[in-house]
Write an enzyme that holds these catalytic residues in place. Structure first.
Site, PDB file in Angstrom:
ATOM      1  N   LEU A  14       0.706  -1.746   0.200  1.00 53.46           N
ATOM      2  CA  LEU A  14      -0.069  -0.211  -0.015  1.00 53.46           C
ATOM      3  C   LEU A  14       1.468   1.214   0.180  1.00 53.46           C
ATOM      4  CD1 LEU A  14      -2.581   1.375   0.082  1.00 53.46           C
ATOM      5  CD2 LEU A  14      -2.821   1.043   2.749  1.00 53.46           C
ATOM      6  N   THR A  32      10.415   6.419   2.302  1.00 58.06           N
ATOM      7  CA  THR A  32      11.001   5.520   3.372  1.00 58.06           C
ATOM      8  C   THR A  32      10.591   4.795   3.165  1.00 58.06           C
ATOM      9  OG1 THR A  32       9.774   6.397   5.107  1.00 58.06           O
ATOM     10  CG2 THR A  32      11.394   7.912   4.768  1.00 58.06           C
ATOM     11  N   ASP A  56      13.687   3.306   9.633  1.00 60.72           N
ATOM     12  CA  ASP A  56      13.469   2.652  10.580  1.00 60.72           C
ATOM     13  C   ASP A  56      12.059   2.966  11.496  1.00 60.72           C
ATOM     14  OD1 ASP A  56      11.870   0.443  12.554  1.00 60.72           O
ATOM     15  OD2 ASP A  56      13.772  -0.846  11.866  1.00 60.72           O
ATOM     16  N   ASN A  83       2.382   4.557   7.322  1.00 62.80           N
ATOM     17  CA  ASN A  83       1.609   3.358   6.737  1.00 62.80           C
ATOM     18  C   ASN A  83       2.626   2.369   7.521  1.00 62.80           C
ATOM     19  OD1 ASN A  83       0.614   1.446   4.199  1.00 62.80           O
ATOM     20  ND2 ASN A  83       3.101   1.514   3.803  1.00 62.80           N
ATOM     21  N   TYR A 148      -2.704  -8.537  16.762  1.00 59.71           N
ATOM     22  CA  TYR A 148      -2.533  -7.554  15.585  1.00 59.71           C
ATOM     23  C   TYR A 148      -4.095  -6.181  16.323  1.00 59.71           C
ATOM     24  CZ  TYR A 148      -2.775  -5.789  10.790  1.00 59.71           C
ATOM     25  OH  TYR A 148      -3.414  -4.856   9.713  1.00 59.71           O
ATOM     26  N   LYS A 152      -3.623  -2.261  16.047  1.00 60.49           N
ATOM     27  CA  LYS A 152      -4.122  -0.909  15.368  1.00 60.49           C
ATOM     28  C   LYS A 152      -5.381  -0.602  16.251  1.00 60.49           C
ATOM     29  CE  LYS A 152      -1.999  -1.514  11.203  1.00 60.49           C
ATOM     30  NZ  LYS A 152      -1.544  -0.518  11.002  1.00 60.49           N
ATOM     31  N   THR A 183      -1.164  -7.548  -1.137  1.00 61.87           N
ATOM     32  CA  THR A 183       0.583  -7.307  -0.979  1.00 61.87           C
ATOM     33  C   THR A 183       0.891  -8.295  -0.341  1.00 61.87           C
ATOM     34  OG1 THR A 183      -0.411  -6.209   1.477  1.00 61.87           O
ATOM     35  CG2 THR A 183      -1.267  -5.313  -0.620  1.00 61.87           C
TER      36      THR A 183
HETATM   37  O1  NJP Z   1       2.665  -4.465   3.574  1.00 57.62           O
HETATM   38  P1  NJP Z   1       3.909  -4.893   3.341  1.00 57.62           P
HETATM   39  P2  NJP Z   1       1.203  -4.064   3.405  1.00 57.62           P
HETATM   40  N1  NJP Z   1       9.668   0.398   9.485  1.00 57.62           N
HETATM   41  O2  NJP Z   1       4.385  -6.137   4.301  1.00 57.62           O
HETATM   42  C1  NJP Z   1       7.392  -0.911   5.682  1.00 57.62           C
HETATM   43  C2  NJP Z   1      -2.225  -2.041   6.604  1.00 57.62           C
HETATM   44  N2  NJP Z   1      -3.011  -2.854   6.196  1.00 57.62           N
HETATM   45  O3  NJP Z   1       1.464  -2.561   2.397  1.00 57.62           O
HETATM   46  O4  NJP Z   1      10.722  -1.719   5.939  1.00 57.62           O
HETATM   47  C3  NJP Z   1       9.369   1.455   8.839  1.00 57.62           C
HETATM   48  O5  NJP Z   1       3.372  -4.860   1.622  1.00 57.62           O
HETATM   49  C4  NJP Z   1       7.916  -2.397   4.616  1.00 57.62           C
HETATM   50  O6  NJP Z   1       9.343  -1.937   3.865  1.00 57.62           O
HETATM   51  P3  NJP Z   1      11.087  -2.377   4.736  1.00 57.62           P
HETATM   52  C5  NJP Z   1      -0.793  -2.950   7.143  1.00 57.62           C
HETATM   53  O7  NJP Z   1      -1.013  -3.083   8.943  1.00 57.62           O
HETATM   54  C6  NJP Z   1      -2.645  -3.768   5.156  1.00 57.62           C
HETATM   55  O8  NJP Z   1      -0.436  -4.589   3.103  1.00 57.62           O
HETATM   56  O9  NJP Z   1      12.048  -2.374   3.610  1.00 57.62           O
HETATM   57  N3  NJP Z   1       9.655   0.420   7.395  1.00 57.62           N
HETATM   58  C7  NJP Z   1       7.832  -2.292   3.460  1.00 57.62           C
HETATM   59  O10 NJP Z   1       7.926  -1.314   2.515  1.00 57.62           O
HETATM   60  C8  NJP Z   1       0.412  -1.581   7.240  1.00 57.62           C
HETATM   61  O11 NJP Z   1       0.074  -0.706   8.086  1.00 57.62           O
HETATM   62  C9  NJP Z   1      -3.488  -4.927   5.177  1.00 57.62           C
HETATM   63  O12 NJP Z   1      10.497  -4.222   5.223  1.00 57.62           O
HETATM   64  C10 NJP Z   1       8.516  -0.814   7.796  1.00 57.62           C
HETATM   65  C11 NJP Z   1       5.415  -2.064   4.362  1.00 57.62           C
HETATM   66  O13 NJP Z   1       6.242  -0.911   5.645  1.00 57.62           O
HETATM   67  C12 NJP Z   1      -0.212  -0.953   5.658  1.00 57.62           C
HETATM   68  O14 NJP Z   1      -1.759  -1.220   5.837  1.00 57.62           O
HETATM   69  C13 NJP Z   1      -4.863  -4.991   5.627  1.00 57.62           C
HETATM   70  C14 NJP Z   1       8.606  -1.322   8.813  1.00 57.62           C
HETATM   71  C15 NJP Z   1       4.874  -2.852   4.407  1.00 57.62           C
HETATM   72  O15 NJP Z   1       4.560  -3.428   3.197  1.00 57.62           O
HETATM   73  C16 NJP Z   1       0.989  -1.978   5.071  1.00 57.62           C
HETATM   74  O16 NJP Z   1       0.347  -3.021   4.948  1.00 57.62           O
HETATM   75  C17 NJP Z   1      -5.157  -4.471   6.601  1.00 57.62           C
HETATM   76  C18 NJP Z   1       9.670  -0.746   9.745  1.00 57.62           C
HETATM   77  N4  NJP Z   1      10.241  -0.751  11.483  1.00 57.62           N
HETATM   78  C19 NJP Z   1      -3.529  -3.495   6.520  1.00 57.62           C
HETATM   79  N5  NJP Z   1       8.300  -2.896   9.210  1.00 57.62           N
HETATM   80  C20 NJP Z   1      -3.097  -6.297   4.178  1.00 57.62           C
HETATM   81  N6  NJP Z   1      -2.521  -6.050   3.611  1.00 57.62           N
HETATM   82  O17 NJP Z   1      -4.848  -6.525   3.256  1.00 57.62           O
HETATM   83  C21 NJP Z   1       7.952  -2.836   8.318  1.00 57.62           C
HETATM   84  O18 NJP Z   1      -6.408  -4.259   7.068  1.00 57.62           O
HETATM   85  N7  NJP Z   1       7.704  -1.755   6.938  1.00 57.62           N
END
Ligand code: NJP
Length: 231
Positions: A14, A32, A56, A83, A148, A152, A183
């Site tokens: 997302l 980022t 991070d 996000n 989780y 949230k 995703t």
């Molecule tokens: O997740 P994903 P989504 N610090 O795993 C980064 C919510 N949501 O896009 O850090 C900084 O494809 C990671 O990058 P990297 C969900 O709770 C989703 O689906 O390099 N960044 C990547 O760019 C979340 O809040 C669904 O590993 C950190 C990104 O975050 C949001 O949507 C359903 C990090 C994650 O990409 C985006 O999720 C729902 C850190 N400590 C809510 N840890 C769904 N997909 O079904 C990870 O209800 N990232």
């Protein structure tokens, strides 16, 4: 240059789509994730409108540094998209304390740290928008997702109250509550859900638009609702 956005978790999913939608709309984005390289790989280089930084969100000092660098480079941050987040699922008893805390560190405290770093700037300009990516799990909790959901629910509780503090300062807040999106979330197990796709969310966020998916007859707060609401 348009408005200046700061997006966390922009390397995939997302966050990447929101970044793309903002760039397509002519905005400037500070994108980022923990891996800056993964963010760079996700976008065509455009030094005028895209600045990639490693962040991070669990590192509050790094969040302050990223905000300072964004302001130095572009002079403003108009939109923060909190996000970055993840879900570890499973029966509660199988979680260690550390695993529970880790989820709160990213999903709640991470969002707080980035907001805390950005808000003084927005308050000073009396304008800005904070977009918080929560989840339908921030409205309804289910077995197997209790930790989780707890993170949230906490995120929403904080943001709903904080939004009331921000509104008189001219800073608006949008709370996004997605259902399951296709995703890499949950190790790629999240599937598409209902009629709203990730790009629709990204567009809604890019336009700061509140919406509820009525396709399922859903209402805000319904587990079937794919919603974004102004708080
Ligand atoms: O997740 P994903 P989504 N610090 O795993 C980064 C919510 N949501 O896009 O850090 C900084 O494809 C990671 O990058 P990297 C969900 O709770 C989703 O689906 O390099 N960044 C990547 O760019 C979340 O809040 C669904 O590993 C950190 C990104 O975050 C949001 O949507 C359903 C990090 C994650 O990409 C985006 O999720 C729902 C850190 N400590 C809510 N840890 C769904 N997909 O079904 C990870 O209800 N990232």
């Amino acid at each position: 240059m348009g408005k200046v956005w700061l997006v966390t978790g922009a390397s995939r999913g997302l966050g990447r789509e929101i970044t793309r939608a903002a760039l397509d709309a002519g905005q400037t984005v500070v994108a980022t994730a923990r891996s800056a390289e993964a963010v760079r790989d996700a976008f065509v280089d455009d030094p005028d409108r895209l600045h990639v930084l490693a962040l991070d969100v669990t590192d509050a000092e790094a969040a302050r540094a990223v905000v300072a660098e964004a302001l130095e480079r572009f002079g403003a941050i108009d939109v923060l998209v909190n996000n970055a987040g993840y879900a570890e699922l499973g029966f509660f008893e199988t979680f260690t304390d550390a695993a529970v805390r880790r989820q709160f560190e990213v999903n709640l405290f991470g969002a707080m740290s980035v907001a805390r770093a950005v808000v003084p700037h927005m308050r000073g300009r009396r304008s800005g928008l904070i977009v918080t990516i929560s989840s339908v799990s921030g409205v309804v909790s289910n077995g197997g997702g209790s930790v989780y959901s707890a993170s949230k629910f906490a995120l929403e509780g904080w943001m709903e109250g904080f939004a009331q503090e921000l509104a008189p300062l001219g800073v608006r807040s949008l709370l996004v509550e997605p259902g399951m999106l296709r995703t890499e979330f949950m190790d790629g197990k999240s599937a598409s859900f209902g009629g709203i796709q990730i790009s629709d969310y990204a567009e809604a966020v890019a336009q700061h638009r509140a919406f509820v998916d009525q396709a399922n007859g859903a209402q805000p707060g319904d587990p079937k609702a794919l919603a974004a609401r102004i708080v």
